[in-house]
Design an enzyme around this catalytic site. Structure first.
Site, short mmCIF file in Angstrom:
data_model
loop_
_atom_site.label_atom_id
_atom_site.label_comp_id
_atom_site.label_asym_id
_atom_site.label_seq_id
_atom_site.Cartn_x
_atom_site.Cartn_y
_atom_site.Cartn_z
N GLU A 299 1.13 -1.57 -0.34
CA GLU A 299 -0.49 0.29 -0.25
C GLU A 299 0.88 1.27 0.39
O GLU A 299 0.69 2.37 0.59
CB GLU A 299 -1.38 0.18 1.15
CG GLU A 299 -0.25 0.05 2.77
CD GLU A 299 0.11 -1.01 3.11
OE1 GLU A 299 0.71 -2.46 2.44
OE2 GLU A 299 0.59 -1.30 4.70
N HIS A 323 -7.99 -4.07 -1.14
CA HIS A 323 -7.42 -3.88 -0.03
C HIS A 323 -6.45 -3.17 -0.12
O HIS A 323 -6.22 -2.60 1.03
CB HIS A 323 -6.93 -5.54 0.25
CG HIS A 323 -6.10 -5.50 0.95
ND1 HIS A 323 -6.29 -7.07 2.70
CD2 HIS A 323 -4.69 -5.46 1.81
CE1 HIS A 323 -5.21 -6.08 3.10
NE2 HIS A 323 -3.86 -5.89 2.70
N GLU A 324 -5.60 -3.06 -0.93
CA GLU A 324 -4.29 -2.01 -0.77
C GLU A 324 -5.04 -0.47 -0.73
O GLU A 324 -4.28 0.31 -0.27
CB GLU A 324 -3.86 -2.16 -2.30
CG GLU A 324 -2.92 -3.29 -2.20
CD GLU A 324 -2.51 -3.48 -0.91
OE1 GLU A 324 -1.99 -3.64 0.19
OE2 GLU A 324 -2.08 -5.43 -1.48
N HIS A 327 -6.16 0.28 3.12
CA HIS A 327 -5.10 1.34 3.47
C HIS A 327 -4.71 2.71 3.47
O HIS A 327 -4.15 2.98 4.53
CB HIS A 327 -3.78 0.71 3.50
CG HIS A 327 -2.81 -1.22 3.94
ND1 HIS A 327 -3.17 -1.49 4.92
CD2 HIS A 327 -3.44 -2.04 3.12
CE1 HIS A 327 -3.12 -2.79 5.65
NE2 HIS A 327 -3.07 -2.43 3.99
N GLU A 346 -3.22 -4.76 9.61
CA GLU A 346 -4.32 -5.35 8.36
C GLU A 346 -5.95 -5.96 8.59
O GLU A 346 -6.73 -5.90 7.34
CB GLU A 346 -3.49 -6.70 8.44
CG GLU A 346 -1.94 -5.97 7.93
CD GLU A 346 -1.92 -5.25 6.36
OE1 GLU A 346 -2.99 -6.19 6.04
OE2 GLU A 346 -1.24 -5.29 5.77
N ASP A 404 8.74 -10.00 10.74
CA ASP A 404 8.13 -10.41 9.88
C ASP A 404 6.98 -11.86 10.39
O ASP A 404 6.03 -12.20 10.11
CB ASP A 404 9.10 -11.19 8.90
CG ASP A 404 8.45 -10.60 7.57
OD1 ASP A 404 8.37 -9.67 7.02
OD2 ASP A 404 9.66 -11.18 6.67
N TYR A 412 -4.57 -10.76 9.90
CA TYR A 412 -5.51 -10.47 8.73
C TYR A 412 -6.88 -10.49 9.41
O TYR A 412 -7.89 -9.71 9.20
CB TYR A 412 -5.17 -11.03 7.69
CG TYR A 412 -4.33 -10.34 6.88
CD1 TYR A 412 -2.43 -10.22 7.32
CD2 TYR A 412 -4.43 -9.34 5.90
CE1 TYR A 412 -1.54 -9.87 7.07
CE2 TYR A 412 -2.48 -9.09 4.75
CZ TYR A 412 -1.65 -9.11 6.04
OH TYR A 412 -1.02 -8.54 5.31
N1 BES Z 1 0.99 -4.68 3.60
C1 BES Z 1 0.67 -5.41 3.38
C2 BES Z 1 1.77 -6.44 2.57
C3 BES Z 1 3.38 -6.32 3.41
C4 BES Z 1 2.59 -6.92 4.98
C5 BES Z 1 4.20 -6.21 3.29
C6 BES Z 1 3.57 -7.73 5.58
C7 BES Z 1 5.09 -6.59 4.44
C8 BES Z 1 4.58 -6.59 4.90
C9 BES Z 1 -0.52 -5.13 1.90
O1 BES Z 1 -1.41 -4.73 2.69
C10 BES Z 1 -0.95 -6.80 2.13
O2 BES Z 1 -1.67 -7.14 2.93
N2 BES Z 1 -0.77 -7.60 1.18
C11 BES Z 1 -1.63 -8.85 0.40
C12 BES Z 1 -2.99 -8.64 -0.49
C13 BES Z 1 -4.16 -8.74 0.48
C14 BES Z 1 -5.32 -8.77 -0.52
C15 BES Z 1 -4.62 -9.82 1.56
C16 BES Z 1 -0.54 -9.90 0.00
O3 BES Z 1 0.61 -9.38 -0.27
O4 BES Z 1 -0.75 -10.61 -0.84
ZN ZN Z 2 -2.56 -5.03 3.35
#
Ligand code: BES
Ligand code: ZN
Length: 635
Positions: A299, A323-324, A327, A346, A404, A412
């Protein structure tokens, strides 16, 4: 303390004294900010003493040596008496630190660790509040991926992109890298002919300025953001307008299909604004990255970074854009103060995503998303050791661990389920009013679990103890597992799928199943509901009838490949190997290797494929897979 100390000796001693008390837990209450007072276990900064307000970058990428070099000029605000500032850095070569006038400033790199990197302490000049850091990134900087021309679609130009979340920005920008310390930024990026730079910021001069063989692109972001949202990409990029305030950047060969896939973006922004208030970032553009991009989407403000695996051709995976985009409220406007409260980013965003998709596609569609989400949550509980595991709590304690590790479906989907529970208790209308007010009251500020619970008490439960006891917010946030007041998620559209799964289980041939008109989500539910064990004739019949191994839909392919691995169904393995070597999205790649590595027969296969694929992955994906498949020597 390790590392080099730079002149003069007196100042160096002073810095050493500072560093010995460099414990993030002990922070003087003080003056320089008014943001989060929560200590961030993943940052060395002491914002109450001195904090970064603005970052000004002047960087040149070198595609031969895989390094960015140049300067970061930081504007510092400090409490009375503070004579130094502490930044977060990891794998940066700091050449010099000066005032804007060129006067050298003493600095020292303190002792750190492999997760957080190191503190960089800079002695502040008496009067000036800007320090200029001359530095260079490492070729292995964890945030940055450098792609050769062959790793791009066009095959002619190299590509680079950064990924800051969670604590990787410090590997390409020396700053206070904590989500509670918001900063504005500007940048000038010098790139060779044929390439263009884009950032999570306003492009000040669309054509750039060419001098000495390099074109300089200038950017500016006036809204303060946490540094994990600083982002840069450089490549052979083309642009297509898709709405009054939106467009898409991609490699030229992809830009038209990307523009079609994302054609509904203005409707999404408008829907989100009706629900949650004005979109405060000006433009909303998307950038489609090469397939090694480790996430579905990221995002980055004004410019969502997206995986090309979302381009299914039929807009079936665009909830990722919702989703993005969401954010832009939950996460970028109101931000988790530390990664212990990642769920505040999330979980809220998944809830908002469902609401935006409900506006666009209706309730049946959004119900499918929600039921698939609940299934993923229950599967994640199992992977984490069952619903009693402490890692199934929303509020985490990640001190000493890589953040991480907290980034899974608990944040989520349990986070979203918490909001569903509140919705069921107070009604949608009241929750919407609350959320809109919440985003306004806390715009551009950090949020943590305790403060959020206070918000709910004050603005939603408002003294109604019965209501609060129906929701049980403390149990949701601080206890493991799924509280039993979570509303069940049952999508009406999946009932017909369940009937077809039942028929198949009873022996019906795939060709006789009623699957006409199924969307991606019905197929995902179908694949997840298949028996764990299937003999090869049945798998072959499924694949021949529905063409799973050949599908261009990444989510369906992923789900199918999991069934194939579970049943050691070798005819699907060429497709598996192709998938693992042609894209690097962590959500797809890591579970497939893990599934393989958990079998006797698959461990070597996993290692062999990984040895070939790993050089093409971003460090985020490689680091995750390394945890359970140590890279082979030479691989
Ligand atoms: N912010 C996250 C991606 C992220 C999470 C980057 C943790 C670094 C550490 C992004 O908004 C996200 O959640 N992306 C998901 C897609 C979403 C539709 C659930 C993904 O990458 O799968
Ligand atoms: Zn996200």
């Amino acid at each position: 303390m390790s590392s080099h100390l730079i002149l003069p000796a007196g100042a160096a001693l002073l810095l050493m004294a500072m560093l010995t008390s460099c414990d993030p837990g002990d922070r003087a209450a003080g003056a320089a900010g008014g943001d989060s007072v929560l200590p961030d276990p993943h940052s060395f900064a002491r914002p109450q003493e001195a904090r970064v307000r603005h970052v000004s970058l002047d960087l040149t990428p070198d595609f031969a040596s895989h390094q960015l070099s140049g300067t970061a000029s930081l504007t510092i605000e400090r409490a009375a008496g503070a004579d130094s500032v502490i930044l977060d850095v990891r794998d940066l070569a700091i050449r010099r630190v000066t005032t804007p006038g060129g006067e050298q400033l003493a600095f020292a790199l303190g002792e750190g660790d492999s997760i957080r990197g190191q503190p960089l302490v800079i002695r502040l000049p008496e009067r000036a509040d800007t320090v200029v850091i001359e530095y260079q990134t490492s070729p292995s900087a964890a945030a940055v991926q450098w792609l050769s021309p062959l790793q791009t679609l066009g095959k002619r130009q190299p590509f680079l992109f950064t990924q800051g979340q969670a604590i990787l920005t410090r590997t390409w920008v020396p700053t206070q890298d904590s989500p509670g310390i918001r900063q504005t930024y500007d940048a000038v990026i010098h790139v060779p002919a044929g390439l263009r730079a884009v950032m999570s910021a306003e492009l000040v001069d669309p054509d750039g300025e060419t001098a000495g063989g390099l074109t300089a692109y200038r950017f500016r972001l006036d809204q303060p953001v946490p540094p994990y949202l600083f982002a840069l990409a450089v490549g052979d990029l083309a642009f297509r307008e898709i709405g009054p305030r939106s467009g898409v950047w991609a490699e030229p060969a992809l830009v038209d299909s990307a523009a079609r896939e994302f054609g509904e973006v203005e409707q999404m922004i408008a829907a989100a604004e009706r629900l949650y208030g004005p979109y405060r970032w000006g433009r909303y553009d998307l950038l489609v990255l090469p397939p090694s991009f480790p996430f579905g989407g990221m995002e980055n403000p004004r410019l969502t970074f997206a995986t090309p695996t979302v381009l299914a051709g039929d807009r079936s995976l665009v909830s990722l854009v919702a989703h993005e985009l969401a954010h832009s409220w939950s996460g970028n406007l109101v931000t988790n103060a530390t990664w212990d409260d990642f769920w505040i980013n999330e979980g809220f965003t998944v809830y908002l995503e469902g609401r935006i998709m409900e506006e666009l596609r209706g309730k049946d569609y959004a119900d499918m998303l929600r039921q698939l989400g609940r299934q993923s949550l229950l599967a994640t509980f199992q992977e984490l050791g069952g619903p009693q595991s402490p890692d199934t709590r929303l509020h985490l304690d990640l001190a000493g661990r890589d953040p991480d590790l907290g980034m899974n479906d608990v944040a989520y989907e349990k986070g979203a389920a918490f909001l569903q529970t509140i919705e069921a208790a107070v009604g949608r209308e009241r929750l919407d009013i609350f959320l809109r007010g919440y985003f306004d009251r806390h715009a551009f500020q950090p949020m943590d679990s305790e403060r959020l619970l206070q918000e709910l008490n004050q603005h939603l439960f408002a003294g109604d103890e019965q209501l609060e006891s129906r929701v049980r917010p403390r149990e949701w946030v601080f206890e493991p597992g799924l509280p039993d007041n979570a509303p069940p998620e049952r999508a009406a559209a999946f009932e017909k799928v369940d009937r077809q799964v039942a028929a198949f289980r009873e022996g019906a041939r795939p060709g006789d199943l009623q699957t006409r008109g199924w969307s991606t989500h019905e197929w995902l539910h179908f694949l997840r509901a298949l028996p764990d064990t299937l003999d090869h004739d049945r798998l072959q019949a499924l694949d021949q009838t529905f063409g799973f191994s050949e599908t261009g839909n990444s989510e369906i392919l992923f789900q199918w490949l999991r069934s194939a691995i579970r049943n050691h169904y070798e005819p699907a393995f060429p497709a598996l190997e192709r998938f693992l070597t042609s894209q690097g999205r962590r959500k797809f790649v890591a579970p497939l290797y893990q599934d393989l590595a958990a079998t006797d027969w698959g461990r070597d296969l996993a290692r062999r494929i990984y040895a070939r694929a790993r050089p093409g992955y971003h460090s985020v994906t490689a680091a995750t897979v390394d945890r359970f498949l140590q890279p082979q020597p030479g691989g």
